[in-house]
Design an enzyme around this catalytic site. Structure first.
Site, PDB file in Angstrom:
ATOM      1  N   HIS A 187      -2.692  -3.206  -3.071  1.00 30.56           N
ATOM      2  CA  HIS A 187      -4.045  -3.028  -2.547  1.00 30.56           C
ATOM      3  C   HIS A 187      -5.055  -2.961  -3.698  1.00 30.56           C
ATOM      4  O   HIS A 187      -6.168  -3.472  -3.592  1.00 30.56           O
ATOM      5  CB  HIS A 187      -4.078  -1.751  -1.704  1.00 30.56           C
ATOM      6  CG  HIS A 187      -5.204  -1.695  -0.731  1.00 30.56           C
ATOM      7  ND1 HIS A 187      -5.465  -0.569   0.002  1.00 30.56           N
ATOM      8  CD2 HIS A 187      -6.133  -2.593  -0.352  1.00 30.56           C
ATOM      9  CE1 HIS A 187      -6.509  -0.772   0.782  1.00 30.56           C
ATOM     10  NE2 HIS A 187      -6.934  -2.003   0.588  1.00 30.56           N
TER      11      HIS A 187
ATOM     12  N   HIS B  51       0.847  -1.196   0.000  1.00 27.36           N
ATOM     13  CA  HIS B  51       0.000   0.000   0.000  1.00 27.36           C
ATOM     14  C   HIS B  51       0.880   1.242   0.000  1.00 27.36           C
ATOM     15  O   HIS B  51       2.051   1.168   0.310  1.00 27.36           O
ATOM     16  CB  HIS B  51      -0.812   0.091   1.302  1.00 27.36           C
ATOM     17  CG  HIS B  51      -1.720  -1.035   1.600  1.00 27.36           C
ATOM     18  ND1 HIS B  51      -3.074  -0.901   1.549  1.00 27.36           N
ATOM     19  CD2 HIS B  51      -1.490  -2.300   2.008  1.00 27.36           C
ATOM     20  CE1 HIS B  51      -3.657  -2.048   1.911  1.00 27.36           C
ATOM     21  NE2 HIS B  51      -2.698  -2.907   2.198  1.00 27.36           N
ATOM     22  N   TYR B  52       0.273   2.402  -0.255  1.00 26.84           N
ATOM     23  CA  TYR B  52       0.894   3.664   0.138  1.00 26.84           C
ATOM     24  C   TYR B  52      -0.021   4.337   1.131  1.00 26.84           C
ATOM     25  O   TYR B  52      -1.221   4.061   1.184  1.00 26.84           O
ATOM     26  CB  TYR B  52       1.268   4.563  -1.048  1.00 26.84           C
ATOM     27  CG  TYR B  52       0.145   5.110  -1.900  1.00 26.84           C
ATOM     28  CD1 TYR B  52      -0.713   6.106  -1.448  1.00 26.84           C
ATOM     29  CD2 TYR B  52      -0.033   4.641  -3.195  1.00 26.84           C
ATOM     30  CE1 TYR B  52      -1.714   6.612  -2.250  1.00 26.84           C
ATOM     31  CE2 TYR B  52      -1.034   5.151  -4.009  1.00 26.84           C
ATOM     32  CZ  TYR B  52      -1.874   6.131  -3.530  1.00 26.84           C
ATOM     33  OH  TYR B  52      -2.867   6.639  -4.331  1.00 26.84           O
TER      34      TYR B  52
ATOM     35  N   ASP C  94      -3.932   2.020  -4.808  1.00 26.48           N
ATOM     36  CA  ASP C  94      -2.542   1.950  -4.361  1.00 26.48           C
ATOM     37  C   ASP C  94      -1.957   0.545  -4.529  1.00 26.48           C
ATOM     38  O   ASP C  94      -2.712  -0.421  -4.493  1.00 26.48           O
ATOM     39  CB  ASP C  94      -2.420   2.445  -2.916  1.00 26.48           C
ATOM     40  CG  ASP C  94      -3.258   1.670  -1.914  1.00 26.48           C
ATOM     41  OD1 ASP C  94      -4.463   1.477  -2.147  1.00 26.48           O
ATOM     42  OD2 ASP C  94      -2.700   1.265  -0.893  1.00 26.48           O
TER      43      ASP C  94
ATOM     44  N   GLU D  46       3.147  -0.825   4.236  1.00 26.51           N
ATOM     45  CA  GLU D  46       2.718   0.524   3.861  1.00 26.51           C
ATOM     46  C   GLU D  46       3.961   1.341   3.540  1.00 26.51           C
ATOM     47  O   GLU D  46       4.951   1.280   4.272  1.00 26.51           O
ATOM     48  CB  GLU D  46       1.965   1.211   5.009  1.00 26.51           C
ATOM     49  CG  GLU D  46       0.582   0.679   5.260  1.00 26.51           C
ATOM     50  CD  GLU D  46      -0.503   1.375   4.456  1.00 26.51           C
ATOM     51  OE1 GLU D  46      -0.190   2.256   3.621  1.00 26.51           O
ATOM     52  OE2 GLU D  46      -1.670   1.039   4.669  1.00 26.51           O
TER      53      GLU D  46
END
Length: 185
Positions: free
Chosen positions: A140, A28-29, A150, A100
């Site tokens: 994601h 993810h970001y 993302d 993340e």
């Protein structure tokens, strides 16, 4: 010999009938800067209950001097996937580890070379430890395509594939997957 008043738990006998709960690594970001990313992922933002196993920092500072932070133990379930599916699995919070990456928008802002090197390092380690297949190292947007974008268009999936930590799909593969998705009810 066991004391009758204080039972003990012995681990001399171990079953071989088990496997890892971890099948996927999901990237993810954060959609936030470093400070807000930490606040949200550590549970300080009371409006959202999200968490992540790992956070890849984007700016080394006195307050955040490291590149990789583990926020949730691998053995625990983090809250990141939401309504999601991958292959025959759903509720991917139960079967995945999440990474993340601090980035406000991976479609507009490139990831730093240090961040991607950290992702490759971490994914290699997790992939080996949990025997995760390359096709199960996903974004994601792959597990929730109708609602998530993302890690974004600027995420270098090809670089991960070149480092043997992700699958690489050419245009014909993507077209074939798109046809299957369109035909699904």
């Amino acid at each position: 010999m066991e004391n009758s008043e204080t039972p003990s738990i012995h681990q001399d006998y171990q079953s071989t009938n088990f496997n890892s709960r971890i099948k996927q690594i999901i990237i993810h970001y954060t959609v936030a800067d470093t400070q807000n990313s930490f606040e949200e992922l550590l549970g300080k933002d009371k409006h959202r209950e999200v968490s992540s196993h790992y956070l890849i920092n984007n700016q080394i500072s006195d307050k955040y001097p490291y590149l990789i932070y583990q926020l949730v133990p691998d053995s625990k379930r983090s809250w990141h996937a939401g309504v999601s599916n991958w292959h025959n699995d759903s509720d991917l919070n139960n079967s995945s580890i999440v990474i993340e990456i601090v980035n406000k928008d991976g479609n507009l802002h490139p990831f730093s070379n240090k961040q991607i090197s950290a992702v490759i390092f971490l994914v290699k380690k997790l992939k080996r430890r949990y025997k995760v297949k390359d096709v199960n190292i996903v974004g994601h947007s792959d597990i929730a395509p109708a609602r998530k974008i993302d890690p974004g268009k600027l995420f270098p999936w090809k670089r991960l594939a070149e480092n043997e930590v992700s699958a690489w799909y050419d245009e014909s593969d993507i077209n074939q997957f798109s046809l299957v998705i369109k035909k699904s009810p």
